[in-house]
Design a protein around this motif. Structure first.
Motif, PDB file in Angstrom:
ATOM      1  N   PHE A 164      23.612 -22.298 108.585  1.00  0.00           N
ATOM      2  CA  PHE A 164      23.634 -22.290 107.124  1.00  0.00           C
ATOM      3  C   PHE A 164      23.184 -23.652 106.611  1.00  0.00           C
ATOM      4  O   PHE A 164      23.560 -24.680 107.167  1.00  0.00           O
ATOM      5  CB  PHE A 164      25.040 -21.980 106.604  1.00  0.00           C
ATOM      6  N   GLU A 165      22.371 -23.645 105.561  1.00  0.00           N
ATOM      7  CA  GLU A 165      21.811 -24.872 105.018  1.00  0.00           C
ATOM      8  C   GLU A 165      22.276 -25.061 103.571  1.00  0.00           C
ATOM      9  O   GLU A 165      21.919 -24.271 102.694  1.00  0.00           O
ATOM     10  CB  GLU A 165      20.281 -24.827 105.066  1.00  0.00           C
ATOM     11  N   LEU A 166      23.049 -26.089 103.333  1.00  0.00           N
ATOM     12  CA  LEU A 166      23.496 -26.387 101.972  1.00  0.00           C
ATOM     13  C   LEU A 166      22.440 -27.207 101.243  1.00  0.00           C
ATOM     14  O   LEU A 166      21.929 -28.204 101.761  1.00  0.00           O
ATOM     15  CB  LEU A 166      24.811 -27.168 102.006  1.00  0.00           C
ATOM     16  N   ASP A 167      22.128 -26.799 100.018  1.00  0.00           N
ATOM     17  CA  ASP A 167      21.273 -27.576  99.121  1.00  0.00           C
ATOM     18  C   ASP A 167      22.194 -28.258  98.116  1.00  0.00           C
ATOM     19  O   ASP A 167      22.868 -27.590  97.336  1.00  0.00           O
ATOM     20  CB  ASP A 167      20.289 -26.643  98.421  1.00  0.00           C
ATOM     21  N   TYR A 168      22.226 -29.580  98.102  1.00  0.00           N
ATOM     22  CA  TYR A 168      23.222 -30.298  97.297  1.00  0.00           C
ATOM     23  C   TYR A 168      22.566 -31.448  96.537  1.00  0.00           C
ATOM     24  O   TYR A 168      21.427 -31.832  96.783  1.00  0.00           O
ATOM     25  CB  TYR A 168      24.329 -30.846  98.208  1.00  0.00           C
ATOM     26  N   GLY A 169      23.330 -32.018  95.616  1.00  0.00           N
ATOM     27  CA  GLY A 169      22.910 -33.231  94.931  1.00  0.00           C
ATOM     28  C   GLY A 169      21.725 -33.065  94.014  1.00  0.00           C
ATOM     29  O   GLY A 169      20.944 -33.992  93.802  1.00  0.00           O
ATOM     30  N   GLN A 170      21.591 -31.857  93.382  1.00  0.00           N
ATOM     31  CA  GLN A 170      20.455 -31.592  92.513  1.00  0.00           C
ATOM     32  C   GLN A 170      20.736 -32.042  91.076  1.00  0.00           C
ATOM     33  O   GLN A 170      21.878 -32.163  90.660  1.00  0.00           O
ATOM     34  CB  GLN A 170      20.146 -30.089  92.491  1.00  0.00           C
ATOM     35  N   TYR A 171      19.657 -32.233  90.336  1.00  0.00           N
ATOM     36  CA  TYR A 171      19.741 -32.418  88.896  1.00  0.00           C
ATOM     37  C   TYR A 171      18.862 -31.371  88.222  1.00  0.00           C
ATOM     38  O   TYR A 171      17.773 -31.054  88.706  1.00  0.00           O
ATOM     39  CB  TYR A 171      19.262 -33.816  88.475  1.00  0.00           C
ATOM     40  N   ASP A 172      19.336 -30.829  87.107  1.00  0.00           N
ATOM     41  CA  ASP A 172      18.532 -29.867  86.357  1.00  0.00           C
ATOM     42  C   ASP A 172      17.212 -30.516  85.947  1.00  0.00           C
ATOM     43  O   ASP A 172      17.179 -31.656  85.480  1.00  0.00           O
ATOM     44  CB  ASP A 172      19.281 -29.403  85.099  1.00  0.00           C
ATOM     45  N   GLY A 173      16.135 -29.778  86.112  1.00  0.00           N
ATOM     46  CA  GLY A 173      14.831 -30.275  85.710  1.00  0.00           C
ATOM     47  C   GLY A 173      14.134 -31.130  86.746  1.00  0.00           C
ATOM     48  O   GLY A 173      13.012 -31.598  86.514  1.00  0.00           O
ATOM     49  N   ILE A 174      14.790 -31.371  87.892  1.00  0.00           N
ATOM     50  CA  ILE A 174      14.154 -32.140  88.963  1.00  0.00           C
ATOM     51  C   ILE A 174      14.091 -31.235  90.191  1.00  0.00           C
ATOM     52  O   ILE A 174      15.028 -31.175  90.981  1.00  0.00           O
ATOM     53  CB  ILE A 174      14.920 -33.433  89.284  1.00  0.00           C
ATOM     54  N   PRO A 175      13.004 -30.513  90.357  1.00  0.00           N
ATOM     55  CA  PRO A 175      12.902 -29.590  91.489  1.00  0.00           C
ATOM     56  C   PRO A 175      12.615 -30.323  92.799  1.00  0.00           C
ATOM     57  O   PRO A 175      12.011 -31.404  92.799  1.00  0.00           O
ATOM     58  CB  PRO A 175      11.730 -28.691  91.106  1.00  0.00           C
ATOM     59  N   LEU A 176      13.078 -29.758  93.891  1.00  0.00           N
ATOM     60  CA  LEU A 176      12.758 -30.174  95.254  1.00  0.00           C
ATOM     61  C   LEU A 176      13.379 -31.494  95.666  1.00  0.00           C
ATOM     62  O   LEU A 176      13.776 -31.658  96.824  1.00  0.00           O
ATOM     63  CB  LEU A 176      11.235 -30.244  95.456  1.00  0.00           C
TER      64      LEU A 176
END
Length: 303
Positions: free
Chosen positions: A91-103
């Motif tokens: 399983f791969e967690l995607d974390y630490g994102q900000y809205d409007g900043i993809p990838l």
């Protein structure tokens, strides 16, 4: 399932460098190397399947954590299928994102990313019926983030093994760049506005002082760090090592002197690092890691 994505050109360039080193090992080295179950995986899917049930051979789901500035697809393009083909529920967690900043992820405050990790581990445990997970992470995902979760968010009873590849355990200087930034008035504040996780991983940050207070480890968890001497970001590279019980520190050049991994390469295509991680996750079936393992990640990156 893993989202479709073209293989990054930078990954191919890194793989080409590692391939050159692998070829220097020569046919004799490859022929003499012991065969490991992970030495020639088929790079298929099998990741993020919440219907997966752990096997008796691998009873704990494996949670993969990417590093700062990347996302799971970029980070685990090779590593995800590698461990899925060993028989793990991956399983791969995607974390630490900000809205409007993809990838570009892994940049939010580590405290908030820790809450994401805590919720994700609970979700994986509920879906698989397991009582514990193993964690394999690169950079922030192998050091500061999981250690924060283990120490401050009650994660220790839910994690059996933490393997960190090029982990930011005690912060880094980025070959002196971060040190310079800390000496320029206002620079740390500016950087921290765009990437709070970045300044938290500076050597000597308040976050690191809190994380290291009272010792590097927590009881009950097995720790392995896999480090390259040529890391240019988490410097000095010895800052990546941990101290304490149940700790195994590994330098990839001790296993393969030809390994030319830098900070990015060691966590994306380096078969030596992947093989040693597999040994740490399943020590009962560990086999020697050699220069022949360099080809494992390279072949997957180039096909």
């Amino acid at each position: 399932m893993r989202p479709a994505s073209p293989r990054p050109r930078t990954l191919r360039r890194h793989a080409a460098r590692l391939l050159a080193a692998a070829l220097l090992a020569g046919p004799a080295a490859l022929a003499a190397a012991p065969v490991h179950a992970a030495s020639a995986p088929a790079f298929s899917s099998g990741v993020n399947d919440f219907g997966c049930r752990p096997s008796a051979e691998h009873p704990r789901p494996l949670v993969l954590l990417h590093g700062t500035f990347v996302n799971p697809t970029e980070q685990w393009l090779i590593g995800g299928p590698y461990f899925a083909n060993l028989g793990y529920c991956v399983f791969e967690l995607d974390y630490g994102q900000y809205d409007g900043i993809p990838l570009v992820h892994g940049i939010g405050p580590i405290e908030q990313s820790g809450l994401q990790l805590a919720a994700y581990v609970d979700r994986v445990l509920a879906a698989t019926g397991a009582s514990q997970v193993d964690i394999l992470g690169h950079s922030q995902g192998g050091g500061a983030l999981p250690r924060y979760y283990l120490k401050f968010l009650g994660g220790a009873p839910k994690v059996h093994t933490l393997v960190g590849i090029a982990p930011t355990n005690h912060g880094g200087t980025a070959s002196g760049i971060f040190t310079l930034a800390q000496q320029i008035p206002g620079a740390t504040r500016v950087i921290g506005t765009a990437c709070p996780a970045c300044v938290e991983q500076f050597v000597g940050s308040a976050f690191n002082r809190r994380l290291d207070a009272g010792g590097d480890t927590v009881p009950g968890v097995q720790y392995t760090t896999i480090v390259t001497r040529d890391d240019e970001l988490v410097t000095p590279y010895t800052n990546q090592f941990l101290s304490g019980p149940n700790v195994h520190n590994v330098l990839v050049q001790d296993l393969c002197p030809l390994d030319v991994s830098d900070h990015v390469l060691v966590g994306t295509v380096d078969g030596v690092a992947f093989h040693e991680a597999a040994n740490a996750l399943d020590p009962a079936h560990a086999t020697p890691t050699t220069c022949a393992d360099l080809l494992t990640g390279v072949v997957g990156a180039l096909v």
